[in-house]
Scaffold this motif. Structure first.
Motif, PDB file in Angstrom:
ATOM      1  N   TYR A 241       1.106  -1.338  -0.157  1.00 45.32           N
ATOM      2  CA  TYR A 241       0.057  -0.084   0.044  1.00 45.32           C
ATOM      3  C   TYR A 241       0.901   1.180   0.107  1.00 45.32           C
ATOM      4  N   GLY A 242       1.762   1.252   0.876  1.00 48.81           N
ATOM      5  CA  GLY A 242       2.901   2.459   0.898  1.00 48.81           C
ATOM      6  C   GLY A 242       3.661   2.589  -0.334  1.00 48.81           C
ATOM      7  N   GLY A 243       3.878   1.766  -0.981  1.00 50.58           N
ATOM      8  CA  GLY A 243       4.960   1.761  -2.204  1.00 50.58           C
ATOM      9  C   GLY A 243       4.209   2.172  -3.338  1.00 50.58           C
ATOM     10  N   VAL A 244       2.799   1.805  -3.492  1.00 49.53           N
ATOM     11  CA  VAL A 244       2.113   2.222  -4.589  1.00 49.53           C
ATOM     12  C   VAL A 244       1.902   3.670  -4.438  1.00 49.53           C
ATOM     13  N   LEU A 245       1.634   4.296  -3.125  1.00 52.62           N
ATOM     14  CA  LEU A 245       1.279   5.622  -3.008  1.00 52.62           C
ATOM     15  C   LEU A 245       2.746   6.667  -2.979  1.00 52.62           C
ATOM     16  N   ALA A 246       3.653   5.779  -2.543  1.00 50.09           N
ATOM     17  CA  ALA A 246       5.187   6.410  -2.764  1.00 50.09           C
ATOM     18  C   ALA A 246       5.588   6.570  -4.077  1.00 50.09           C
ATOM     19  N   ALA A 247       5.260   5.591  -5.070  1.00 52.54           N
ATOM     20  CA  ALA A 247       5.426   5.814  -6.589  1.00 52.54           C
ATOM     21  C   ALA A 247       4.695   6.832  -7.093  1.00 52.54           C
ATOM     22  N   VAL A 248       3.387   6.803  -6.732  1.00 56.19           N
ATOM     23  CA  VAL A 248       2.436   8.103  -7.186  1.00 56.19           C
ATOM     24  C   VAL A 248       3.138   9.340  -6.586  1.00 56.19           C
ATOM     25  N   TYR A 249       3.380   9.542  -5.284  1.00 52.43           N
ATOM     26  CA  TYR A 249       4.133  10.666  -5.138  1.00 52.43           C
ATOM     27  C   TYR A 249       5.389  11.049  -5.917  1.00 52.43           C
ATOM     28  N   GLY A 250       6.277  10.124  -6.141  1.00 53.74           N
ATOM     29  CA  GLY A 250       7.289  10.201  -6.910  1.00 53.74           C
ATOM     30  C   GLY A 250       7.208  10.779  -8.343  1.00 53.74           C
ATOM     31  N   SER A 251       5.880  10.126  -8.877  1.00 56.17           N
ATOM     32  CA  SER A 251       5.862  10.967 -10.067  1.00 56.17           C
ATOM     33  C   SER A 251       5.123  12.090 -10.030  1.00 56.17           C
ATOM     34  N   PHE A 252       4.192  12.656  -9.085  1.00 59.32           N
ATOM     35  CA  PHE A 252       3.815  13.674  -8.900  1.00 59.32           C
ATOM     36  C   PHE A 252       4.678  14.963  -8.600  1.00 59.32           C
ATOM     37  N   ARG A 253       5.851  14.406  -7.967  1.00 60.22           N
ATOM     38  CA  ARG A 253       6.910  15.336  -7.623  1.00 60.22           C
ATOM     39  C   ARG A 253       7.179  16.230  -8.619  1.00 60.22           C
ATOM     40  N   TYR A 254       7.263  15.630  -9.761  1.00 55.24           N
ATOM     41  CA  TYR A 254       7.596  16.197 -11.186  1.00 55.24           C
ATOM     42  C   TYR A 254       6.508  16.670 -11.936  1.00 55.24           C
ATOM     43  N   THR A 255       5.304  16.065 -12.088  1.00 54.99           N
ATOM     44  CA  THR A 255       4.218  16.450 -12.874  1.00 54.99           C
ATOM     45  C   THR A 255       3.562  17.744 -12.318  1.00 54.99           C
ATOM     46  N   ILE A 256       3.531  17.785 -10.923  1.00 55.88           N
ATOM     47  CA  ILE A 256       2.887  19.048 -10.643  1.00 55.88           C
ATOM     48  C   ILE A 256       3.724  20.339 -10.692  1.00 55.88           C
ATOM     49  N   ASP A 257       4.720  20.134 -10.518  1.00 56.62           N
ATOM     50  CA  ASP A 257       5.681  21.080 -10.531  1.00 56.62           C
ATOM     51  C   ASP A 257       5.877  21.449 -12.210  1.00 56.62           C
ATOM     52  N   ARG A 258       5.735  20.717 -13.139  1.00 57.86           N
ATOM     53  CA  ARG A 258       5.848  21.043 -14.543  1.00 57.86           C
ATOM     54  C   ARG A 258       4.575  21.717 -14.948  1.00 57.86           C
ATOM     55  N   ARG A 259       3.423  21.230 -14.317  1.00 58.44           N
ATOM     56  CA  ARG A 259       1.861  21.752 -14.848  1.00 58.44           C
ATOM     57  C   ARG A 259       1.882  23.080 -14.344  1.00 58.44           C
ATOM     58  N   ASP A 260       2.344  23.420 -13.107  1.00 64.26           N
ATOM     59  CA  ASP A 260       2.155  24.935 -12.306  1.00 64.26           C
ATOM     60  C   ASP A 260       3.321  25.834 -12.900  1.00 64.26           C
ATOM     61  N   GLY A 261       4.318  25.333 -13.682  1.00 62.91           N
ATOM     62  CA  GLY A 261       5.395  26.219 -14.291  1.00 62.91           C
ATOM     63  C   GLY A 261       6.739  26.204 -13.396  1.00 62.91           C
ATOM     64  N   VAL A 262       6.686  25.559 -12.200  1.00 60.95           N
ATOM     65  CA  VAL A 262       7.958  25.594 -11.471  1.00 60.95           C
ATOM     66  C   VAL A 262       9.007  25.008 -12.321  1.00 60.95           C
TER      67      VAL A 262
ATOM     68  N   LEU B 164      18.888  20.391 -11.698  1.00 61.14           N
ATOM     69  CA  LEU B 164      17.491  20.407 -11.342  1.00 61.14           C
ATOM     70  C   LEU B 164      16.952  18.898 -11.350  1.00 61.14           C
ATOM     71  N   PHE B 165      17.178  18.137 -12.083  1.00 66.22           N
ATOM     72  CA  PHE B 165      16.877  16.632 -12.249  1.00 66.22           C
ATOM     73  C   PHE B 165      17.609  15.928 -11.095  1.00 66.22           C
TER      74      PHE B 165
END
Length: 244
Positions: free
Chosen positions: A63-84, A97-98
């Motif tokens: 359970y924790g690993g699935v959400l951790a993977a989602v967090y890892g992906s969101f760590r980039y995609t949200i910043d990209r979407r928001d222009g960060v 940066l990477f």
């Protein structure tokens, strides 16, 4: 250059709303596992309780690993979407940066996994009247969360699109669980099962036959290969693609 990028990422963790949301989701989801605890397990023989708790720990880590993977992906995609990302690229080179996001994704993934472990142990306390924490299992869960966070980061950089990353990251950490029913020998080499094996969990609890299991060093080598592949592919994509 890389030092400044690392400091920025470390500072961003303190106000990371996505991390907070994933921590809350991991805690609530693992706490809900209380409903899966058999009502008579507290009175069961010691060996039956031990076998159940071992399986329960694997479920918590998953359970924790699935959400951790989602967090890892969101760590980039949200910043990209928001222009960060585009904004930071005006001040930092792409490679810095990477690379700075790699430890941040690992730390965040471990924190998400810790929340899952805490929720699960609370569930055991409520349903079984108190269970001593197995620190080796907690440590393995944290390691698994860190690995899953790195895996998710690589996928997120490749996919780029926020909602697609949610689907891809979660499916990449759950599809092999379904494959165990049909082809366990192959599923044992795939995330998340090989990652669970690499950090010390017994994957027979999730359907892998003993003869299909990898030994510890094999599992760690395959896990390192998967994570490096995801990060290298993500890094190449990040260096080549336009960021808008």
């Amino acid at each position: 250059m890389i030092g400044r990028a690392l400091r920025v990422q470390a500072y961003s963790l303190t106000g990371d709303v996505v991390l907070l949301g994933m921590v809350a989701a991991a805690f609530v989801m693992s706490l809900s596992l209380a409903t899966s605890v058999p009502p008579d397990i507290a009175a069961a023989p010691a060996d039956a309780r031990a076998a159940f708790i071992e399986t329960f720990h694997v479920m918590l880590a998953t359970y924790g690993g699935v959400l951790a993977a989602v967090y890892g992906s969101f760590r980039y995609t949200i910043d990209r979407r928001d222009g960060v990302i585009a904004q930071r690229l005006t001040m930092e080179p792409r490679w810095a940066l990477f690379l700075a996001r790699v430890p941040a994704a690992a730390v965040g993934g471990a924190v998400v996994a810790l929340a899952a472990a805490l929720g699960g142990h609370l569930a055991l306390i409520v349903t079984m009247g108190g269970v001593a924490a197995e620190w080796s299992a907690v440590g393995s869960t944290l390691a698994f969360g860190a690995v899953a966070g790195l895996w998710g980061l690589g996928l997120g950089v490749i996919v780029q699109v926020h909602l697609v990353a949610l689907f891809v990251a979660s499916m990449s950490m759950s599809a092999a669980l379904l494959l165990t029913v049909f082809w366990g020998a192959v599923a044992a080499f795939l995330p998340p099962l090989v990652m669970l094996e690499a950090v010390g969990f017994d994957v027979t609890a999730v359907g892998i036959m003993p003869e299909d299991r990898l030994d510890g060093w094999q599992a760690r080598g395959v896990t390192a290969g998967w994570v490096l592949l995801a990060l290298l592919a993500g890094g190449v994509s990040f260096m080549k693609r336009d960021v808008k």
